[in-house]
Design a protein around this motif. Structure first.
Motif, mmCIF file in Angstrom:
data_model
loop_
_atom_site.group_PDB
_atom_site.id
_atom_site.type_symbol
_atom_site.label_atom_id
_atom_site.label_comp_id
_atom_site.label_asym_id
_atom_site.label_seq_id
_atom_site.Cartn_x
_atom_site.Cartn_y
_atom_site.Cartn_z
ATOM 1 N N GLU A 47 0.280 18.995 10.858
ATOM 2 C CA GLU A 47 1.275 18.503 11.243
ATOM 3 C C GLU A 47 1.516 17.310 11.678
ATOM 4 O O GLU A 47 0.409 16.724 12.315
ATOM 5 C CB GLU A 47 2.061 19.475 12.719
ATOM 6 N N GLY A 48 2.727 16.619 11.886
ATOM 7 C CA GLY A 48 2.836 15.265 12.498
ATOM 8 C C GLY A 48 4.160 14.615 12.466
ATOM 9 O O GLY A 48 5.087 15.530 12.395
ATOM 10 N N HIS A 49 4.272 13.471 12.348
ATOM 11 C CA HIS A 49 5.563 12.884 12.070
ATOM 12 C C HIS A 49 5.395 11.417 11.460
ATOM 13 O O HIS A 49 4.230 10.864 11.371
ATOM 14 C CB HIS A 49 6.394 12.417 13.596
ATOM 15 N N LEU A 50 6.407 11.029 11.007
ATOM 16 C CA LEU A 50 6.575 9.824 10.339
ATOM 17 C C LEU A 50 6.798 8.439 11.224
ATOM 18 O O LEU A 50 7.569 8.726 12.307
ATOM 19 C CB LEU A 50 7.716 9.775 9.195
ATOM 20 N N ILE A 51 6.635 7.200 10.579
ATOM 21 C CA ILE A 51 6.839 5.812 11.346
ATOM 22 C C ILE A 51 7.487 5.229 10.305
ATOM 23 O O ILE A 51 7.458 5.333 9.103
ATOM 24 C CB ILE A 51 5.689 5.360 11.981
ATOM 25 N N HIS A 52 8.169 4.190 10.752
ATOM 26 C CA HIS A 52 8.858 3.150 9.921
ATOM 27 C C HIS A 52 8.263 2.033 9.282
ATOM 28 O O HIS A 52 8.664 1.586 8.427
ATOM 29 C CB HIS A 52 10.225 2.574 10.858
ATOM 30 N N GLU A 53 6.998 1.593 9.743
ATOM 31 C CA GLU A 53 6.067 0.724 9.373
ATOM 32 C C GLU A 53 4.829 1.162 8.929
ATOM 33 O O GLU A 53 4.113 1.726 9.662
ATOM 34 C CB GLU A 53 6.066 -0.596 10.260
ATOM 35 N N PRO A 54 4.429 1.080 7.594
ATOM 36 C CA PRO A 54 2.991 1.609 7.258
ATOM 37 C C PRO A 54 1.849 0.866 7.970
ATOM 38 O O PRO A 54 2.039 -0.285 8.624
ATOM 39 C CB PRO A 54 2.852 0.881 5.852
ATOM 40 N N ARG A 55 0.962 1.737 8.581
ATOM 41 C CA ARG A 55 -0.254 1.165 9.361
ATOM 42 C C ARG A 55 -1.520 1.787 8.671
ATOM 43 O O ARG A 55 -1.649 2.946 8.453
ATOM 44 C CB ARG A 55 -0.112 1.426 10.633
ATOM 45 N N GLY A 56 -2.759 0.591 8.482
ATOM 46 C CA GLY A 56 -3.885 1.418 8.060
ATOM 47 C C GLY A 56 -4.008 1.250 6.573
ATOM 48 O O GLY A 56 -3.334 0.858 5.848
ATOM 49 N N GLU A 57 -5.502 1.197 6.213
ATOM 50 C CA GLU A 57 -5.772 1.021 4.579
ATOM 51 C C GLU A 57 -6.633 1.988 4.126
ATOM 52 O O GLU A 57 -7.062 2.033 2.897
ATOM 53 C CB GLU A 57 -6.473 -0.446 4.536
ATOM 54 N N GLN A 58 -6.916 2.936 4.913
ATOM 55 C CA GLN A 58 -7.625 4.308 4.357
ATOM 56 C C GLN A 58 -6.683 5.137 3.479
ATOM 57 O O GLN A 58 -5.466 5.080 3.702
ATOM 58 C CB GLN A 58 -8.474 4.938 5.329
ATOM 59 N N GLY A 59 -7.330 6.095 2.680
ATOM 60 C CA GLY A 59 -6.227 7.118 2.354
ATOM 61 C C GLY A 59 -5.648 6.574 1.134
ATOM 62 O O GLY A 59 -5.746 5.694 0.508
ATOM 63 N N PHE A 60 -4.644 7.593 0.914
ATOM 64 C CA PHE A 60 -3.519 7.251 -0.199
ATOM 65 C C PHE A 60 -2.090 7.923 -0.053
ATOM 66 O O PHE A 60 -2.096 8.786 1.029
ATOM 67 C CB PHE A 60 -4.185 7.540 -1.688
ATOM 68 N N GLY A 61 -1.271 7.656 -1.035
ATOM 69 C CA GLY A 61 -0.067 8.271 -0.770
ATOM 70 C C GLY A 61 0.852 7.931 0.475
ATOM 71 O O GLY A 61 0.730 6.783 0.710
ATOM 72 N N TYR A 62 1.034 8.872 0.957
ATOM 73 C CA TYR A 62 1.957 8.630 2.313
ATOM 74 C C TYR A 62 1.047 8.271 3.707
ATOM 75 O O TYR A 62 1.842 8.279 4.848
ATOM 76 C CB TYR A 62 3.042 9.709 2.484
ATOM 77 N N ASP A 63 -0.138 8.641 3.517
ATOM 78 C CA ASP A 63 -1.105 8.263 4.737
ATOM 79 C C ASP A 63 -0.514 7.211 5.857
ATOM 80 O O ASP A 63 -0.663 7.511 6.882
ATOM 81 C CB ASP A 63 -2.532 8.234 4.480
#
Length: 234
Positions: free
Chosen positions: A167-183
């Motif tokens: 569970e969580g929520h979305l933000i409007h500006e991407p942050r971070g370099e790990q993971g993939f997809g919508y992370d």
């Protein structure tokens, strides 16, 4: 009966996902204690590395699509197959992108295009209205002769499905370099201690792999299916 060399084929062409799944399963082996000695030679290989095609994902749920992929790989290889189908569910979008998450922009696997399109669709909505969750369905399919058999030599269940959510929520500006997809645009509710102490909200892409795997939808689904995998291949 044990699969040859402990090999399990992961039904993916995404090597990043394979790395994440391998880390989750290895951590689960340690948590299960005896699992590490039962399966010392567990080897995960991707369908992409074996040159297998992607089956058409014609299901309408995560569970159906995960099973389609695992069954196709098990049939083609004669090896146990592990597949997952994951996606982002956004409340205000009526549970979209959902099962279409990986191809939301029209091109399967184009993470940047998918994120751009989703951000354009939610750009005028406040973060307080952007409740969301990642969902994973993990499927394990055993080929003939692998897994539990009864006294008459008849094979037991061959298809298993487990699910997980983050569970969580979305933000409007991407942050971070790990993971993939919508992370980079997803902030999990369950934040690591270092973030809570600093008063930060980290995206999934700002978490270490270990932090993410400990709370992720995929981690929960795979950890739930791990005992079945151990029992089947022991």
């Amino acid at each position: 009966m044990t699969a040859p060399s402990g090999r399990v084929v992961v039904a993916t062409h995404n090597e990043g996902k394979l790395i994440e799944m391998r880390a989750i399963l290895q951590a689960s082996l340690g948590e299960l204690g005896g699992g590490r000695s039962v399966l010392p030679d567990l080897k995960l290989v991707s369908a992409g590395r074996l040159g297998l095609p992607d089956p058409a994902e014609t299901g309408v749920t995560f569970e159906q699509n995960a099973l389609i992929k695992a069954k196709d790989v098990a049939r083609r290889t004669g090896l146990p197959a592990l597949a997952d189908d994951s996606g982002l569910v956004v409340d205000v979008m009526g549970a979209a992108p959902g099962i279409l998450s990986a191809r939301w922009s029209g091109v399967h696997g184009d993470d940047k295009a998918n994120v751009r399109l989703l951000l354009a669709q939610i750009h005028d909505l406040p973060v307080s209205e952007l409740g969301a969750r990642f969902v994973t369905a993990a499927a394990l399919v055993l080929p003939p002769g692998v897994g539990r058999q009864d006294a008459a030599g008849r094979q037991g269940p061959t298809e298993f499905i487990r699910t997980g959510r983050m569970e969580g929520h979305l933000i409007h500006e991407p942050r971070g370099e790990q993971g993939f997809g919508y992370d980079p645009i997803f902030v999990p509710d369950n934040q690591p201690e270092r973030a809570r102490e600093a008063g930060l909200e980290l995206t999934s892409a700002q978490l270490t792999p270990e932090e993410k795997n400990a709370i992720s939808h995929r981690g929960k689904a795979l950890k739930a299916i791990m005992p079945i995998l151990i029992e089947s291949l022991a």
